[in-house]
Write a protein that holds these residues in place. Structure first.
Motif, mmCIF file in Angstrom:
data_model
loop_
_atom_site.group_PDB
_atom_site.id
_atom_site.type_symbol
_atom_site.label_atom_id
_atom_site.label_comp_id
_atom_site.label_asym_id
_atom_site.label_seq_id
_atom_site.Cartn_x
_atom_site.Cartn_y
_atom_site.Cartn_z
ATOM 1 N N ARG A 196 28.891 96.763 77.580
ATOM 2 C CA ARG A 196 27.970 97.897 77.599
ATOM 3 C C ARG A 196 26.572 97.448 78.034
ATOM 4 O O ARG A 196 25.936 98.055 78.880
ATOM 5 N N GLY A 199 25.828 96.355 81.926
ATOM 6 C CA GLY A 199 25.599 97.322 83.000
ATOM 7 C C GLY A 199 24.466 98.282 82.735
ATOM 8 O O GLY A 199 24.209 99.178 83.526
ATOM 9 N N ALA A 231 27.018 95.933 92.780
ATOM 10 C CA ALA A 231 27.730 96.937 91.983
ATOM 11 C C ALA A 231 29.157 96.479 91.696
ATOM 12 O O ALA A 231 29.695 96.687 90.604
ATOM 13 N N LEU A 243 29.189 94.029 88.899
ATOM 14 C CA LEU A 243 29.064 94.748 87.630
ATOM 15 C C LEU A 243 30.399 95.336 87.204
ATOM 16 O O LEU A 243 30.839 95.185 86.070
ATOM 17 N N MET A 244 31.050 96.013 88.152
ATOM 18 C CA MET A 244 32.296 96.687 87.806
ATOM 19 C C MET A 244 33.360 95.677 87.392
ATOM 20 O O MET A 244 34.079 95.880 86.404
ATOM 21 N N VAL A 271 32.411 94.002 83.900
ATOM 22 C CA VAL A 271 32.570 94.949 82.802
ATOM 23 C C VAL A 271 34.041 95.303 82.610
ATOM 24 O O VAL A 271 34.545 95.370 81.481
ATOM 25 N N GLY A 272 34.759 95.483 83.727
ATOM 26 C CA GLY A 272 36.187 95.782 83.643
ATOM 27 C C GLY A 272 36.947 94.667 82.948
ATOM 28 O O GLY A 272 37.767 94.918 82.060
ATOM 29 N N SER A 300 36.188 94.761 79.247
ATOM 30 C CA SER A 300 36.842 95.826 78.473
ATOM 31 C C SER A 300 38.339 95.581 78.388
ATOM 32 O O SER A 300 38.940 95.875 77.356
ATOM 33 N N LEU A 301 38.923 95.040 79.449
ATOM 34 C CA LEU A 301 40.346 94.702 79.387
ATOM 35 C C LEU A 301 40.630 93.741 78.241
ATOM 36 O O LEU A 301 41.514 93.982 77.415
ATOM 37 N N HIS A 345 40.185 95.464 74.812
ATOM 38 C CA HIS A 345 41.244 96.387 74.403
ATOM 39 C C HIS A 345 42.525 95.639 74.090
ATOM 40 O O HIS A 345 43.293 96.033 73.225
ATOM 41 N N LEU A 384 44.473 102.603 79.636
ATOM 42 C CA LEU A 384 43.703 101.411 79.953
ATOM 43 C C LEU A 384 42.710 101.703 81.080
ATOM 44 O O LEU A 384 41.528 101.339 81.007
ATOM 45 N N ILE A 389 38.669 101.491 81.033
ATOM 46 C CA ILE A 389 37.841 100.730 81.972
ATOM 47 C C ILE A 389 36.808 101.647 82.626
ATOM 48 O O ILE A 389 35.634 101.305 82.731
ATOM 49 N N GLY A 436 33.958 102.345 80.367
ATOM 50 C CA GLY A 436 32.961 101.298 80.231
ATOM 51 C C GLY A 436 32.181 101.012 81.500
ATOM 52 O O GLY A 436 31.176 100.315 81.462
ATOM 53 N N THR A 437 32.650 101.537 82.632
ATOM 54 C CA THR A 437 31.971 101.251 83.894
ATOM 55 C C THR A 437 30.523 101.746 83.850
ATOM 56 O O THR A 437 30.280 102.888 83.480
ATOM 57 N N PRO A 438 29.569 100.892 84.197
ATOM 58 C CA PRO A 438 28.155 101.279 84.093
ATOM 59 C C PRO A 438 27.837 102.478 84.981
ATOM 60 O O PRO A 438 28.413 102.631 86.055
ATOM 61 N N ILE A 482 25.322 103.099 86.750
ATOM 62 C CA ILE A 482 24.726 102.770 88.049
ATOM 63 C C ILE A 482 25.821 102.555 89.091
ATOM 64 O O ILE A 482 25.643 102.867 90.269
ATOM 65 N N VAL A 483 26.983 102.065 88.648
ATOM 66 C CA VAL A 483 28.104 101.883 89.571
ATOM 67 C C VAL A 483 28.611 103.238 90.055
ATOM 68 O O VAL A 483 28.877 103.431 91.237
#
Lengths: 310, 283
Positions: A229, A232, A283, A286-287, A290-291, A294-295, A298, B107, B111, B114-116, B118-119
């Motif tokens: 969190r 990003g 970007a 970031l993705m 963060v992905g 989170s993977l 979870h 899932l 994801i 949670g993606t920011p 700004i993305v």
């Protein structure tokens, strides 16, 4: 007890209108699910497609580890921004995690039900406050505080610094981590606590030796989700962190995280050809990060669900 | 009891209470700071007027453009996101889809959740350039919809999953089809959770600045068509806080106060609805 999948349902026995409606719903249900999965893929591929031209010009190691950011000269080293993001996020987590654990344990193990409900509600409100408001309060309160602190420590700073960004970010992720942590701690079954208490353990000992052991993975997942969190977060950090493209060496130096880079420069990208691609690659980082986080989270969260049930 | 154990117990209890107090103090601090600074520059013309000439130098006017703009953006996005999220949440039930596919979709939603933002903003901009749309109300609505879908769908999914299977079995035993059961039983049972999900997403959407930074634009006018650029409250806070004029900076707090009030009221409504509707729910 429950039919798994949909083999038990036989549409062909239904009459006219009902059959059509059922079939329509099934098809549209499938379609929306495909749409959602396709959407995630589309976002990823879209970013990849826009970022791709960059790699015809510079190598991956230059992209990640070079400090020269000169869009005019086609040099797009993201290193200072990556360091900025990682350090501001780590700083925030170092501040936030002890506070979150303390507050979550208190709410879960010590507080009464009524107080816990009210506290969780207040924490939800805190979590829902828009990030620009955090940024605004940060500019008003935390930046001057950090400037004052810097003066005490004998370094010249405007206050717009790594430390200010970390503090604001910490306040932002704290409610998020607390609410997941409380949920995780509540999942630990009460009989376990009762066993420890019956053996003569104090409440804290029960927490230390029993509850935390059982909830370890879930709490780790909460922290990882909090990290994702914070990683990003854009606006609040952007407003207090100073935005100077350099590798910060002290807490009072300004930093320039990746999300701020995108937000500050996106308007002008059209004038320089590869600038656009470089920002898209930011970007993409970031993705992906963060992905991945989170993977992992979870995955570990799911794991704790299994062990607690057994 | 052994004094050392007792001391440890007390020490940790004090530390934990201190942590909790710190959290509540930051909430109180934020609300107090925004309320006090905001009330000082909040007046009726702030709410009902659009910026006049010289507004950004401290002259007359208000931020009605941002208030109305934000409501347009988020209402549009909430409706669109609802139309997509509700079918997603309902179709994730185990009668409709295999366990593996459901797990993968959840899932993916997590994801996306949670993606920011700004993305989403950057992606939305790419799509808009591709389609030839300028920064506009439409662009902002599309991006906010993308941002809100995972929040809404996941919240609704949780509510739908809480409906006891025995209840559905009763409907099936009477010969109802899956659609009939879903609409007549599951939807009603999950309604409080569904409403909460919608309101939650609304609250998140209205406060998000990063996603609409380059997709919605900013203007002093109230938009009259989907293709007009549109102002929004979070960006009003952001831009006004960034100006050098003290009067305008003070107005950033007025805008922040309005935004904060909306977010807290939305949160309250979600709570009340949760209590109200859950009276007739079978658990």
């Amino acid at each position: 007890m429950m039919p798994s999948g949909n083999k038990q349902f036989i549409i062909s026995r239904l009459s006219g209108g009902r059959r059509i409606r059922e079939a329509l719903a099934l098809v549209s249900g499938r379609l929306v699910l495909i749409l959602i999965n396709a959407l995630a893929l589309l976002i990823f591929c879209g970013l990849l497609w826009k970022a791709a031209p960059l790699f015809g010009i510079i190598s991956v190691s230059d992209w990640l580890f070079s400090s020269s950011w000169h869009p005019m000269k086609n040099q797009f080293g993201l290193f200072p921004f990556i360091v900025g993001t990682v350090s501001v996020t780590l700083l925030a987590m170092i501040i936030a995690v002890p506070v979150c654990l303390g507050a979550a344990i208190y709410l879960s193990e010590y507080a009464g039900r009524r107080f816990r409900e009210i506290a969780r509600w207040l924490i939800d409100i805190l979590a829902g406050i828009p990030s620009v408001i955090y940024g605004l309060c940060g500019v008003l309160v935390i930046v001057p505080f950090v400037a004052f602190l810097g003066e005490l420590m004998g370094s010249t700073t405007t206050g717009y610094s790594l430390l200010a960004g970390g503090l604001v970010l910490a306040v932002m992720v704290i409610p998020f981590i607390i609410s997941i942590s409380v949920e995780v701690l509540r999942m630990v079954p009460d009989p376990l606590r009762e066993c420890a208490l019956a053996l003569g353990a104090t409440r804290w000992e029960t927490v230390k030796y029993v509850v935390l052991k059982k909830a370890k993975r879930g709490l780790l997942a909460a922290v990882v989700l909090g990290f994702a969190r914070a990683f990003g977060e854009t606006m609040a950090v952007l407003m207090v962190v100073g935005n100077v493209a350099q590798v910060p060496v002290s807490l009072f130096d300004p930093a320039y995280p990746l999300p701020a880079l995108i937000a500050n420069n996106y308007g002008e990208v059209m004038s320089i050809p590869l600038y656009d691609a470089a920002l898209m690659s930011a970007a993409l980082i970031l993705m992906l990060v963060v992905g991945a986080f989170s993977l992992t989270a979870h995955y570990t969260l799911l794991k704790i669900g299994e062990t607690v049930d057994s | 009891m052994n004094p050392k154990r007792n001391r440890e117990e007390k020490l940790f209890r004090i530390l934990m209470v201190a942590a909790l107090v710190l959290v509540f103090a930051s909430l109180a601090g934020i609300i107090l700071v925004v309320a006090m600074k905001g009330l000082a520059s909040l007046n009726l013309s702030m709410i009902i007027e659009t910026p006049k000439g010289g507004y950004y130098l401290g002259k007359e006017g208000g931020i009605a453009n941002a208030i109305v703009g934000s409501l347009y953006l988020v209402t549009g996005a909430t409706i669109l996101a609802f139309l997509i999220s509700l079918p997603v949440a309902l179709a994730l039930q185990k009668e409709y889809i295999g366990r593996r596919a459901a797990a993968i979709t959840r899932l993916v939603l997590d994801i996306l959740w949670g993606t920011p933002s700004i993305v989403y903003g950057a992606f939305g901009f790419v799509i808009m350039v591709y389609l030839g749309i300028r920064a506009s109300l439409l662009g902002g609505i599309i991006v906010l919809t993308l941002l809100m879908i995972p929040i809404m769908a996941r919240a609704m999914d949780e509510a739908v999953r809480l409906v006891p299977f025995e209840l559905k079995e009763m409907a099936y035993a009477m010969g109802a089809t899956r659609v009939e059961t879903t609409l007549a039983v599951v939807f009603r049972q999950a309604l409080p959770g569904i409403c909460t999900g919608v309101i939650l997403a609304f609250g998140r959407g209205i406060g998000d600045a990063a996603s609409i930074l380059f997709t919605a634009g900013y203007t002093d006018e109230i938009p009259t068509s989907l293709m007009d650029p549109v102002a929004s409250l979070p960006l009003a806070v952001f831009f006004q806080a960034g100006t050098p004029v003290p009067e305008v900076q003070a107005r950033a707090f007025a805008a922040a106060l309005i935004l904060l009030a909306i977010v807290i009221i939305v949160n309250l409504i979600a709570r009340l609805l949760g209590w109200r509707f859950s009276k007739h729910i079978v658990r």
